[in-house]
Every structure is written in C-alpha cells, then in structure tokens.
Design an enzyme around this catalytic site. Structure first.
Site, PDB file in Angstrom:
ATOM      1  N   SER A  27     -18.434  -1.472   4.118  1.00 31.12           N
ATOM      2  CA  SER A  27     -17.574  -2.653   4.086  1.00 31.12           C
ATOM      3  C   SER A  27     -17.912  -3.636   5.207  1.00 31.12           C
ATOM      4  O   SER A  27     -18.151  -3.241   6.348  1.00 31.12           O
ATOM      5  CB  SER A  27     -16.117  -2.223   4.218  1.00 31.12           C
ATOM      6  OG  SER A  27     -15.283  -3.358   4.243  1.00 31.12           O
ATOM      7  N   LYS A  51     -15.923  -6.258   1.433  1.00 30.68           N
ATOM      8  CA  LYS A  51     -15.279  -6.642   2.703  1.00 30.68           C
ATOM      9  C   LYS A  51     -13.787  -6.305   2.668  1.00 30.68           C
ATOM     10  O   LYS A  51     -13.158  -6.359   1.615  1.00 30.68           O
ATOM     11  CB  LYS A  51     -15.483  -8.155   2.900  1.00 30.68           C
ATOM     12  CG  LYS A  51     -14.799  -8.744   4.108  1.00 30.68           C
ATOM     13  CD  LYS A  51     -15.417  -8.293   5.410  1.00 30.68           C
ATOM     14  CE  LYS A  51     -14.545  -8.658   6.606  1.00 30.68           C
ATOM     15  NZ  LYS A  51     -14.882  -7.868   7.801  1.00 30.68           N
ATOM     16  N   ASN A  75     -19.073  -7.015  16.956  1.00 30.66           N
ATOM     17  CA  ASN A  75     -18.480  -7.951  16.007  1.00 30.66           C
ATOM     18  C   ASN A  75     -16.978  -7.998  16.182  1.00 30.66           C
ATOM     19  O   ASN A  75     -16.334  -7.005  16.510  1.00 30.66           O
ATOM     20  CB  ASN A  75     -18.890  -7.616  14.560  1.00 30.66           C
ATOM     21  CG  ASN A  75     -17.849  -6.784  13.842  1.00 30.66           C
ATOM     22  OD1 ASN A  75     -16.811  -7.294  13.407  1.00 30.66           O
ATOM     23  ND2 ASN A  75     -18.111  -5.488  13.734  1.00 30.66           N
ATOM     24  N   GLY A  78     -12.489 -10.038  12.544  1.00 29.18           N
ATOM     25  CA  GLY A  78     -11.026 -10.185  12.398  1.00 29.18           C
ATOM     26  C   GLY A  78     -10.590 -10.258  10.951  1.00 29.18           C
ATOM     27  O   GLY A  78      -9.641 -10.968  10.604  1.00 29.18           O
ATOM     28  N   ASN A 105     -12.184  -2.251  -0.032  1.00 31.52           N
ATOM     29  CA  ASN A 105     -11.700  -1.848   1.300  1.00 31.52           C
ATOM     30  C   ASN A 105     -10.437  -2.664   1.589  1.00 31.52           C
ATOM     31  O   ASN A 105     -10.439  -3.885   1.454  1.00 31.52           O
ATOM     32  CB  ASN A 105     -12.830  -2.157   2.301  1.00 31.52           C
ATOM     33  CG  ASN A 105     -12.523  -1.773   3.740  1.00 31.52           C
ATOM     34  OD1 ASN A 105     -11.796  -2.471   4.427  1.00 31.52           O
ATOM     35  ND2 ASN A 105     -13.111  -0.687   4.214  1.00 31.52           N
ATOM     36  N   CYS A 136     -10.098  -0.632  11.923  1.00 31.59           N
ATOM     37  CA  CYS A 136     -10.725  -1.864  12.408  1.00 31.59           C
ATOM     38  C   CYS A 136     -10.323  -2.100  13.869  1.00 31.59           C
ATOM     39  O   CYS A 136      -9.136  -2.255  14.172  1.00 31.59           O
ATOM     40  CB  CYS A 136     -10.289  -3.049  11.555  1.00 31.59           C
ATOM     41  SG  CYS A 136     -11.052  -4.579  12.110  1.00 31.59           S
ATOM     42  N   ILE A 197     -18.229   6.781  10.185  1.00 35.30           N
ATOM     43  CA  ILE A 197     -17.236   6.205  11.062  1.00 35.30           C
ATOM     44  C   ILE A 197     -17.228   4.668  10.955  1.00 35.30           C
ATOM     45  O   ILE A 197     -18.220   4.063  10.542  1.00 35.30           O
ATOM     46  CB  ILE A 197     -17.507   6.576  12.558  1.00 35.30           C
ATOM     47  CG1 ILE A 197     -18.917   6.162  12.980  1.00 35.30           C
ATOM     48  CG2 ILE A 197     -17.265   8.027  12.802  1.00 35.30           C
ATOM     49  CD1 ILE A 197     -19.217   6.363  14.466  1.00 35.30           C
ATOM     50  N   ASN A 198     -16.097   4.095  11.336  1.00 34.83           N
ATOM     51  CA  ASN A 198     -16.060   2.660  11.566  1.00 34.83           C
ATOM     52  C   ASN A 198     -16.703   2.415  12.941  1.00 34.83           C
ATOM     53  O   ASN A 198     -17.199   3.335  13.578  1.00 34.83           O
ATOM     54  CB  ASN A 198     -14.614   2.158  11.511  1.00 34.83           C
ATOM     55  CG  ASN A 198     -14.524   0.702  11.093  1.00 34.83           C
ATOM     56  OD1 ASN A 198     -15.305  -0.134  11.572  1.00 34.83           O
ATOM     57  ND2 ASN A 198     -13.604   0.378  10.208  1.00 34.83           N
ATOM     58  N   THR A 199     -16.679   1.185  13.399  1.00 29.80           N
ATOM     59  CA  THR A 199     -17.339   0.845  14.660  1.00 29.80           C
ATOM     60  C   THR A 199     -16.634   1.480  15.872  1.00 29.80           C
ATOM     61  O   THR A 199     -15.430   1.715  15.854  1.00 29.80           O
ATOM     62  CB  THR A 199     -17.352  -0.682  14.842  1.00 29.80           C
ATOM     63  OG1 THR A 199     -16.045  -1.178  14.566  1.00 29.80           O
ATOM     64  CG2 THR A 199     -18.341  -1.335  13.920  1.00 29.80           C
TER      65      THR A 199
HETATM   66  C1  FMN Z   1     -20.008  -7.586  10.844  1.00 26.68           C
HETATM   67  C2  FMN Z   1     -19.301  -6.324  10.466  1.00 26.68           C
HETATM   68  C3  FMN Z   1     -18.144  -6.377   9.699  1.00 26.68           C
HETATM   69  C4  FMN Z   1     -17.455  -5.218   9.340  1.00 26.68           C
HETATM   70  N1  FMN Z   1     -16.331  -5.300   8.564  1.00 26.68           N
HETATM   71  C5  FMN Z   1     -15.700  -4.163   8.165  1.00 26.68           C
HETATM   72  C6  FMN Z   1     -14.574  -4.229   7.298  1.00 26.68           C
HETATM   73  O1  FMN Z   1     -14.155  -5.304   6.859  1.00 26.68           O
HETATM   74  N2  FMN Z   1     -13.971  -3.056   6.943  1.00 26.68           N
HETATM   75  C7  FMN Z   1     -14.419  -1.830   7.391  1.00 26.68           C
HETATM   76  O2  FMN Z   1     -13.835  -0.797   7.040  1.00 26.68           O
HETATM   77  N3  FMN Z   1     -15.515  -1.741   8.187  1.00 26.68           N
HETATM   78  C8  FMN Z   1     -16.156  -2.878   8.585  1.00 26.68           C
HETATM   79  N4  FMN Z   1     -17.270  -2.797   9.382  1.00 26.68           N
HETATM   80  C9  FMN Z   1     -17.763  -1.464   9.819  1.00 26.68           C
HETATM   81  C10 FMN Z   1     -18.924  -0.990   8.948  1.00 26.68           C
HETATM   82  O3  FMN Z   1     -18.567  -0.882   7.597  1.00 26.68           O
HETATM   83  C11 FMN Z   1     -19.462   0.362   9.452  1.00 26.68           C
HETATM   84  O4  FMN Z   1     -18.428   1.321   9.364  1.00 26.68           O
HETATM   85  C12 FMN Z   1     -19.944   0.299  10.896  1.00 26.68           C
HETATM   86  O5  FMN Z   1     -20.651  -0.897  11.159  1.00 26.68           O
HETATM   87  C13 FMN Z   1     -20.861   1.484  11.246  1.00 26.68           C
HETATM   88  O6  FMN Z   1     -21.984   1.523  10.384  1.00 26.68           O
HETATM   89  P1  FMN Z   1     -23.426   0.863  10.764  1.00 26.68           P
HETATM   90  O7  FMN Z   1     -23.771   1.346  12.135  1.00 26.68           O
HETATM   91  O8  FMN Z   1     -24.350   1.374   9.697  1.00 26.68           O
HETATM   92  O9  FMN Z   1     -23.244  -0.615  10.705  1.00 26.68           O
HETATM   93  C14 FMN Z   1     -17.962  -3.952   9.760  1.00 26.68           C
HETATM   94  C15 FMN Z   1     -19.139  -3.892  10.529  1.00 26.68           C
HETATM   95  C16 FMN Z   1     -19.818  -5.054  10.882  1.00 26.68           C
HETATM   96  C17 FMN Z   1     -21.086  -4.940  11.687  1.00 26.68           C
END
Ligand code: FMN
Length: 309
Positions: A27, A51, A75, A78, A105, A136, A197-199
């Site tokens: 997402s 998204k 990032n 928001g 999502n 988030c 995981i998320n970020t």
């Molecule tokens: C620019 C950006 C926007 C993101 N937006 C969302 C979001 O809207 N919803 C969500 O659950 N995760 C969001 N994420 C998290 C990613 O889906 C992912 O969980 C996280 O970046 C870790 O994976 P990666 O290292 O492969 O990017 C976002 C990440 C980035 C970099």
C-alpha cells in the site's frame, strides 16, 4: 510442467482470497494500480494493495513529505487519498474488469471509521479484500496508535470483522514492544491474515536550519535495510499465529522474497523498490518462478516456512 505458485490467503473465510502467485504490491507504493498498468502487465501479479483509504478525501501532510537518507526513504504522506466514495465510484469498476484481486487498505481516526469503511466496501465489485492499516506512523490520530498494543488492535479488528464478510488482513507496525502479542490478539479477533511490516519510525534534522527536514517531524522509514528486521518479525509472528502471514519490508529482489517465504510468509509485498524500478514486483515474481524451476519445486507451499530451522 510449470510450478504451482498459487496461495490461499483467507482459508478460514467463505469468500477466500486465492492468489495465482505470492507477489503483491504494498500500500502507498503502487497507487491504485492503474498508474502502472501501462508500464507492464500488472495482471500477472498475485494481488495489488491500493493506497490507504479514509472515510473522507484527504490532502495529506504539507510538503515536503519525502526525504532521502543515506540508506532509505523517510515519508510523511499523511494518508493523502480520494476517499472511500470516490474509490468505489471511480476505481472499483476498473478493478472489476481485472483478473487479479485488488485489496483496499483502510485507515481511520476511530474504531467507528474502520467499521464504516469496511461496511461500505463490502460487496463492491472489484474489491477482493481489506487490509486494515493500524500502523501508519505519520498521522496524528488513529494509525499506529491502534497497532502498538494488543487490545486496541483487537478492537479495530473485531469491528472490521463484524462489518464485512470480505477477507480481512491486518497490517502490523514494527513500532511496538512485542509484535507477536499484537498479532495473536488480531488473529483471535477474527483477522483472516496479517501483513507486516509497515514503516519504522524515523526522522532527519537539517543542521543548517536547525529543524526537522520534514514538517511532520516523525516519518515512516523504509529501506532495503529494513529487511533483516522485517524478516525476524515475520519469523516470530508466523510461529505464533495460525493465519497466513504476508511479509513486507525492504524486498528488492526474488532472493529477498524467498527469504520471507522460507521464514513462514505465505505471500510478500514489494514496496519502495517500485520507486527505483517500476516493474520490481514482476521481476520478483519471475525470479521466484526461476528459482522454483531450477530447484525442481512443484508447489510454493513446499517452501513456505522451509527455512525456519
Ligand atoms: C511513500 C510511502 C507511502 C506509504 N503509504 C502506505 C499506506 O498508505 N498504507 C500502508 O499500510 N502502508 C503504507 N506504506 C508502507 C509500505 O506499504 C510498506 O509497508 C513499507 O514501506 C515497508 O516496505 P518496503 O521497505 O518494501 O517499502 C507506505 C510507504 C511509503 C514508502
């Protein structure tokens, strides 16, 4: 015969969530899928997660919202998005014509927001599942506040579960004391699968201006450096829950994805790697196919959890 990469992500749900292969997009890194449809054959992927969607449209945080660090990206978008009504009207009819599942999502400020979103999305053609974003790190209310502790995470999960018959995936935050405990609470509350995981939480400071690089200060940090952290969490969670686990975090190539699968993930999500290479997810898929052919592995299920030791 080519290997069978298919995987069922919601075995306990009567609607099911069958993917032709385990490679999903994460997402916020793949828009609504439509943006990439002209660049490569996205229908070959396992699934797309769009998204984050909120009850009302959101403009997101003020610019700047992205900051590149020595090893990764901060990032603070928001949750900018078009809102659930526009998504149902404008995006779902396009997805209904696609052969791959699209998962929405969702994010909210309150438990009621999540329940309302889930009920609005129930039975919409073109939507195959919901991913609940309680992770988030860059919004004021809601978001990771729900995902950091087992009870609020379970409360959101129960509310979503009661509001929809769609498969429910709950996305976990690494910014918690014990991700296993949160995952177990979510699975017991009725989630069909968990993704992680998320970020990570991160920030950067401009030492000339003596202030944070990003107005919102605390951001989400993603990077290939996240991979060992995410892998360890996937390993732990897969050992603790009896629902499918979806691995995400720092995946840039098929070898990374295979590590997650061998740690116990049934599927993977490719995130920011798409920013460097728009077809990264397809490259990951082709690499997994190649590995399985080379190793004589007939079914993906043979290697899920195979590297747990
Ligand atoms: C620019 C950006 C926007 C993101 N937006 C969302 C979001 O809207 N919803 C969500 O659950 N995760 C969001 N994420 C998290 C990613 O889906 C992912 O969980 C996280 O970046 C870790 O994976 P990666 O290292 O492969 O990017 C976002 C990440 C980035 C970099």
């Amino acid at each position: 015969m080519s290997p069978d990469l298919s995987i069922q992500l919601a075995p306990q749900n009567s609607r099911g969530l069958l993917l032709s292969n385990p490679v999903m997009t994460s997402s916020g890194t793949f828009g609504y899928g439509t943006e990439y449809a002209e660049l490569f054959d996205i229908q070959r992927l396992g699934a797309i997660v769009c998204k984050a969607t909120t009850p009302e449209p959101r403009e997101g945080n003020p610019q700047p919202r992205l900051f590149e660090t020595t090893a990764g990206l901060l990032n603070s978008i928001g949750l900018q998005n078009i809102g659930v009504k526009a998504l149902i009207k404008e995006k779902a009819p396009i997805w209904a014509g696609w052969q791959l599942p699209v998962i929405v999502n969702i994010a909210g400020d309150s438990v009621d927001d999540y329940a309302q979103l889930a009920s609005e999305l129930d039975d919409v053609d073109g939507i195959s599942g919901i991913e609940v974003n309680i992770s988030c790190p860059n919004v004021g209310a809601g978001g990771a506040a729900f995902g950091a502790y087992p009870e609020p995470a379970a409360e959101v999960t129960r509310a979503v579960r009661n509001a929809t018959s769609l498969p429910v995936i709950v996305k976990l935050t690494p910014n918690t004391a014990d991700i296993k405990e949160v995952a177990v609470a979510i699975a017991e509350a009725g989630a069909d699968a968990v993704s992680l995981i998320n970020t990570l939480k991160g920030m950067a400071i401009d030492i000339e201006k003596k202030r944070p690089e990003i107005g919102n200060i605390i951001c989400g940090y993603s990077s290939p450096a996240l991979k060992p952290v995410a892998l360890a969490m996937v390993y732990e969670v897969a050992g603790a829950v009896n629902v499918p686990v979806i691995g995400c975090g720092g995946i840039t190539c098929a070898d990374d994805a295979l590590e997650f699968i061998m740690a116990g993930a049934s599927a993977v999500q490719v995130g920011m790697a798409t920013f460097n290479n728009p077809r990264a997810s397809l490259d990951v898929l082709e690499g997994i196919e190649g590995y399985m052919e080379k190793e004589g592995i007939k079914s993906l299920k043979e290697i899920v959890g195979a590297g747990r030791g």
